[in-house]
Design a protein around this motif. Structure first.
Motif, PDB file in Angstrom:
ATOM      1  N   LEU A 117       0.831  -1.199   0.000  1.00 51.37           N
ATOM      2  CA  LEU A 117       0.000   0.000   0.000  1.00 51.37           C
ATOM      3  C   LEU A 117       0.867   1.250   0.000  1.00 51.37           C
ATOM      4  O   LEU A 117       0.606   2.212  -0.743  1.00 51.37           O
ATOM      5  CB  LEU A 117      -0.931   0.002   1.216  1.00 51.37           C
ATOM      6  N   ILE A 118       1.916   1.251   0.819  1.00 52.98           N
ATOM      7  CA  ILE A 118       2.809   2.409   0.906  1.00 52.98           C
ATOM      8  C   ILE A 118       3.524   2.630  -0.418  1.00 52.98           C
ATOM      9  O   ILE A 118       3.620   3.769  -0.908  1.00 52.98           O
ATOM     10  CB  ILE A 118       3.812   2.206   2.053  1.00 52.98           C
ATOM     11  N   PHE A 119       4.019   1.566  -1.040  1.00 56.06           N
ATOM     12  CA  PHE A 119       4.721   1.712  -2.318  1.00 56.06           C
ATOM     13  C   PHE A 119       3.768   2.134  -3.438  1.00 56.06           C
ATOM     14  O   PHE A 119       4.160   2.854  -4.357  1.00 56.06           O
ATOM     15  CB  PHE A 119       5.417   0.402  -2.691  1.00 56.06           C
ATOM     16  N   THR A 120       2.518   1.696  -3.352  1.00 55.98           N
ATOM     17  CA  THR A 120       1.535   2.111  -4.349  1.00 55.98           C
ATOM     18  C   THR A 120       1.241   3.604  -4.209  1.00 55.98           C
ATOM     19  O   THR A 120       1.124   4.329  -5.211  1.00 55.98           O
ATOM     20  CB  THR A 120       0.230   1.316  -4.187  1.00 55.98           C
ATOM     21  N   PRO A 123       5.519   5.707  -4.826  1.00 50.79           N
ATOM     22  CA  PRO A 123       6.516   4.918  -5.566  1.00 50.79           C
ATOM     23  C   PRO A 123       7.967   5.348  -5.348  1.00 50.79           C
ATOM     24  O   PRO A 123       8.853   4.476  -5.336  1.00 50.79           O
ATOM     25  CB  PRO A 123       6.081   5.101  -7.030  1.00 50.79           C
ATOM     26  N   PRO A 124       8.270   6.653  -5.170  1.00 48.47           N
ATOM     27  CA  PRO A 124       9.686   7.012  -4.963  1.00 48.47           C
ATOM     28  C   PRO A 124      10.322   6.349  -3.751  1.00 48.47           C
ATOM     29  O   PRO A 124      11.539   6.135  -3.719  1.00 48.47           O
ATOM     30  CB  PRO A 124       9.642   8.536  -4.806  1.00 48.47           C
ATOM     31  N   LEU A 125       9.522   6.017  -2.753  1.00 49.64           N
ATOM     32  CA  LEU A 125      10.097   5.387  -1.559  1.00 49.64           C
ATOM     33  C   LEU A 125      10.653   4.003  -1.887  1.00 49.64           C
ATOM     34  O   LEU A 125      11.660   3.583  -1.306  1.00 49.64           O
ATOM     35  CB  LEU A 125       9.057   5.297  -0.444  1.00 49.64           C
ATOM     36  N   LYS A 126      10.013   3.303  -2.798  1.00 45.34           N
ATOM     37  CA  LYS A 126      10.535   2.008  -3.228  1.00 45.34           C
ATOM     38  C   LYS A 126      11.822   2.189  -4.035  1.00 45.34           C
ATOM     39  O   LYS A 126      12.795   1.450  -3.858  1.00 45.34           O
ATOM     40  CB  LYS A 126       9.486   1.262  -4.053  1.00 45.34           C
ATOM     41  N   THR A 127      11.831   3.220  -4.882  1.00 48.49           N
ATOM     42  CA  THR A 127      13.008   3.497  -5.705  1.00 48.49           C
ATOM     43  C   THR A 127      14.221   3.836  -4.850  1.00 48.49           C
ATOM     44  O   THR A 127      15.343   3.385  -5.123  1.00 48.49           O
ATOM     45  CB  THR A 127      12.710   4.661  -6.661  1.00 48.49           C
ATOM     46  N   MET A 143       6.485  12.430   1.782  1.00 47.14           N
ATOM     47  CA  MET A 143       5.947  11.088   1.549  1.00 47.14           C
ATOM     48  C   MET A 143       6.440  10.124   2.619  1.00 47.14           C
ATOM     49  O   MET A 143       5.664   9.327   3.171  1.00 47.14           O
ATOM     50  CB  MET A 143       6.381  10.581   0.167  1.00 47.14           C
ATOM     51  N   LEU A 144       7.737  10.196   2.931  1.00 46.08           N
ATOM     52  CA  LEU A 144       8.309   9.297   3.935  1.00 46.08           C
ATOM     53  C   LEU A 144       7.696   9.571   5.306  1.00 46.08           C
ATOM     54  O   LEU A 144       7.415   8.631   6.066  1.00 46.08           O
ATOM     55  CB  LEU A 144       9.827   9.449   3.971  1.00 46.08           C
ATOM     56  N   ALA A 145       7.491  10.841   5.633  1.00 51.50           N
ATOM     57  CA  ALA A 145       6.906  11.179   6.927  1.00 51.50           C
ATOM     58  C   ALA A 145       5.520  10.564   7.073  1.00 51.50           C
ATOM     59  O   ALA A 145       5.173  10.007   8.122  1.00 51.50           O
ATOM     60  CB  ALA A 145       6.838  12.693   7.088  1.00 51.50           C
ATOM     61  N   VAL A 146       4.708  10.647   6.014  1.00 51.56           N
ATOM     62  CA  VAL A 146       3.373  10.052   6.053  1.00 51.56           C
ATOM     63  C   VAL A 146       3.471   8.528   6.063  1.00 51.56           C
ATOM     64  O   VAL A 146       2.750   7.844   6.794  1.00 51.56           O
ATOM     65  CB  VAL A 146       2.531  10.538   4.861  1.00 51.56           C
ATOM     66  N   ALA A 147       4.384   7.996   5.259  1.00 54.60           N
ATOM     67  CA  ALA A 147       4.544   6.537   5.188  1.00 54.60           C
ATOM     68  C   ALA A 147       4.962   5.961   6.528  1.00 54.60           C
ATOM     69  O   ALA A 147       4.543   4.851   6.902  1.00 54.60           O
ATOM     70  CB  ALA A 147       5.568   6.176   4.112  1.00 54.60           C
ATOM     71  N   ARG A 148       5.779   6.680   7.288  1.00 55.12           N
ATOM     72  CA  ARG A 148       6.185   6.198   8.617  1.00 55.12           C
ATOM     73  C   ARG A 148       4.964   6.025   9.520  1.00 55.12           C
ATOM     74  O   ARG A 148       4.866   5.047  10.265  1.00 55.12           O
ATOM     75  CB  ARG A 148       7.175   7.177   9.249  1.00 55.12           C
ATOM     76  N   ALA A 149       4.031   6.974   9.438  1.00 52.53           N
ATOM     77  CA  ALA A 149       2.814   6.847  10.237  1.00 52.53           C
ATOM     78  C   ALA A 149       1.961   5.675   9.765  1.00 52.53           C
ATOM     79  O   ALA A 149       1.210   5.085  10.549  1.00 52.53           O
ATOM     80  CB  ALA A 149       2.005   8.143  10.176  1.00 52.53           C
ATOM     81  N   MET A 150       2.077   5.335   8.466  1.00 47.82           N
ATOM     82  CA  MET A 150       1.294   4.246   7.896  1.00 47.82           C
ATOM     83  C   MET A 150       1.936   2.885   8.088  1.00 47.82           C
ATOM     84  O   MET A 150       1.366   1.866   7.679  1.00 47.82           O
ATOM     85  CB  MET A 150       1.093   4.491   6.387  1.00 47.82           C
ATOM     86  N   ALA A 151       3.129   2.841   8.703  1.00 45.25           N
ATOM     87  CA  ALA A 151       3.865   1.575   8.796  1.00 45.25           C
ATOM     88  C   ALA A 151       3.083   0.504   9.531  1.00 45.25           C
ATOM     89  O   ALA A 151       3.236  -0.692   9.254  1.00 45.25           O
ATOM     90  CB  ALA A 151       5.210   1.805   9.483  1.00 45.25           C
ATOM     91  N   THR A 173      -1.090  12.957  -4.771  1.00 47.13           N
ATOM     92  CA  THR A 173      -0.665  11.650  -4.254  1.00 47.13           C
ATOM     93  C   THR A 173      -1.003  11.529  -2.771  1.00 47.13           C
ATOM     94  O   THR A 173      -1.489  10.483  -2.309  1.00 47.13           O
ATOM     95  CB  THR A 173       0.846  11.466  -4.470  1.00 47.13           C
ATOM     96  N   LEU A 174      -0.771  12.601  -2.011  1.00 46.56           N
ATOM     97  CA  LEU A 174      -1.093  12.577  -0.587  1.00 46.56           C
ATOM     98  C   LEU A 174      -2.591  12.428  -0.360  1.00 46.56           C
ATOM     99  O   LEU A 174      -3.018  11.695   0.535  1.00 46.56           O
ATOM    100  CB  LEU A 174      -0.594  13.856   0.086  1.00 46.56           C
ATOM    101  N   VAL A 175      -3.385  13.115  -1.175  1.00 50.56           N
ATOM    102  CA  VAL A 175      -4.842  12.989  -1.055  1.00 50.56           C
ATOM    103  C   VAL A 175      -5.261  11.537  -1.270  1.00 50.56           C
ATOM    104  O   VAL A 175      -6.075  10.991  -0.525  1.00 50.56           O
ATOM    105  CB  VAL A 175      -5.557  13.927  -2.055  1.00 50.56           C
ATOM    106  N   TRP A 176      -4.677  10.900  -2.279  1.00 44.68           N
ATOM    107  CA  TRP A 176      -5.006   9.492  -2.557  1.00 44.68           C
ATOM    108  C   TRP A 176      -4.629   8.618  -1.363  1.00 44.68           C
ATOM    109  O   TRP A 176      -5.391   7.725  -0.969  1.00 44.68           O
ATOM    110  CB  TRP A 176      -4.260   9.017  -3.805  1.00 44.68           C
ATOM    111  N   ALA A 177      -3.456   8.874  -0.781  1.00 39.42           N
ATOM    112  CA  ALA A 177      -3.011   8.064   0.358  1.00 39.42           C
ATOM    113  C   ALA A 177      -3.945   8.240   1.549  1.00 39.42           C
ATOM    114  O   ALA A 177      -4.299   7.259   2.223  1.00 39.42           O
ATOM    115  CB  ALA A 177      -1.583   8.442   0.734  1.00 39.42           C
TER     116      ALA A 177
END
Length: 240
Positions: A117-120, A123-127, A143-151, A173-177
Motif C-alpha cells: 500500500l505504501i509503495f503504491t 513509488p519514490p520510496l521504493k526506488t 511522503m516518507l513522513a506520512v509513510a512512517r505513520a502508515m507503517a 498523491t497525498l490525497v489518494w493516500a
C-alpha cells in the motif's frame, strides 16, 4: 458525538508562561477526516501535540476511545493506535528510507500488504529504499513522513500540514493516500492550509482562533459559504 474516536473536552495547554489553548472542545468522528483550520498561530499544532502527549494539558480531558489519555506519555499513547506526522516531518536524514520505516514499525516487520500500500501510494520510496533519507527531495521526505505513520495499522492519524511547500502532483498523491487510509477504516485529524486539499479530504471541520474553537460543522458547509470563511478566518478560501 456518540461515535467519536477522539473528544477534546475543555482542554487548556500552556507552553512556558504562555497560555496557548483555552477551553478547547471538539470531536473527531470515527472513520472520518476532520480538518483543523485557522490562521497561523491559532493553536492548531499545539492541539495535535497535546493529543499525542508531546505537550501536557494543564486542564481538560483528551478522550480516545472513551479513555482519558491526557496525562499519559507519548509512547503509551502511540501504542493505543495513534500516530502523528509532524510539520517538520521528523525523519532521520542519516538513515536510509528502509531504516526510517523500520523505526516506525514498533511491533515488528512491516506487513507485506501494508508495504505494498505504501509503495503504491508513494513509488519514490521504493526506488530510494536503500538511500539516505536526507538525499530525498522535500516532497519525497513528506511522503516518507506520512509513510512512517502508515507503517502499522493505526486507528487515528494526526497530520500537520502535509501539503506545505509541495507541488500539486505530490499533493494529489497525498490525497489518494489519505483516502486509502480512510477507506481502510482509519480516522484522521489534519491541520491543513491548502483549502483545496482540505475540501477534497474533509468530512468535518473545526476552526480555531486564538487558541479556541470558534466553529465546528461539516466541511461542505464551510467550503460552500465564503461569508462564513471570511467571518471565521478573515479571508475567503475559494478555490478556482
Amino acid at each position: 458525538m456518540s461515535d467519536a474516536i477522539l473528544s477534546l473536552k475543555n482542554v487548556a495547554t500552556d507552553i512556558a508562561q504562555y497560555h496557548i489553548l483555552h477551553d478547547v472542545s471538539f470531536d473527531v468522528p470515527r472513520g472520518k477526516v476532520t480538518m483543523l483550520l485557522g490562521r497561523n498561530g491559532a493553536g492548531k499544532t499545539t492541539t495535535l501535540r497535546t493529543v499525542m502527549g508531546l505537550w501536557a494539558a494543564r486542564a481538560g480531558q483528551v478522550m480516545f476511545n472513551g479513555e482519558d489519555i491526557a496525562a499519559q506519555p507519548p509512547a503509551r499513547i502511540a501504542r493505543k493506535g495513534l500516530a502523528i506526522v509532524p510539520e517538520d516531518m521528523g525523519i532521520f536524514g542519516d538513515l536510509t528510507v528502509q531504516e526510517n520505516m523500520a523505526l516506525a514499525a514498533v511491533s515488528g516487520p512491516i506487513a507485506a500488504d501494508r508495504l505494498e500500500l505504501i509503495f503504491t501510494a508513494f513509488p519514490p520510496l521504493k526506488t530510494f529504499w536503500d538511500m539516505p533519507a536526507g538525499n530525498l527531495s522535500g516532497g519525497q521526505k513528506q511522503m516518507l513522513a506520512v509513510a512512517r505513520a502508515m507503517a502499522e495499522d493505526r486507528q487515528l492519524y494526526l497530520i500537520d500540514e502535509p501539503s506545505k511547500g509541495l507541488a500539486p502532483a505530490i499533493v494529489s498523491t497525498l490525497v489518494w493516500a489519505m483516502k486509502s487510509l480512510k477507506g481502510a477504516g482509519a480516522s484522521i485529524l489534519m491541520v491543513e492550509q491548502n483549502f483545496a486539499m482540505a475540501r477534497a479530504l474533509g468530512d468535518y471541520a473545526a476552526v480555531m482562533d486564538d487558541g479556541r474553537i470558534v466553529w465546528t460543522g461539516t466541511m461542505d458547509e464551510l467550503a460552500n459559504d465564503t461569508a462564513l470563511q471570511e467571518n471565521l478566518m478573515g479571508l475567503s478560501m475559494e478555490v478556482a
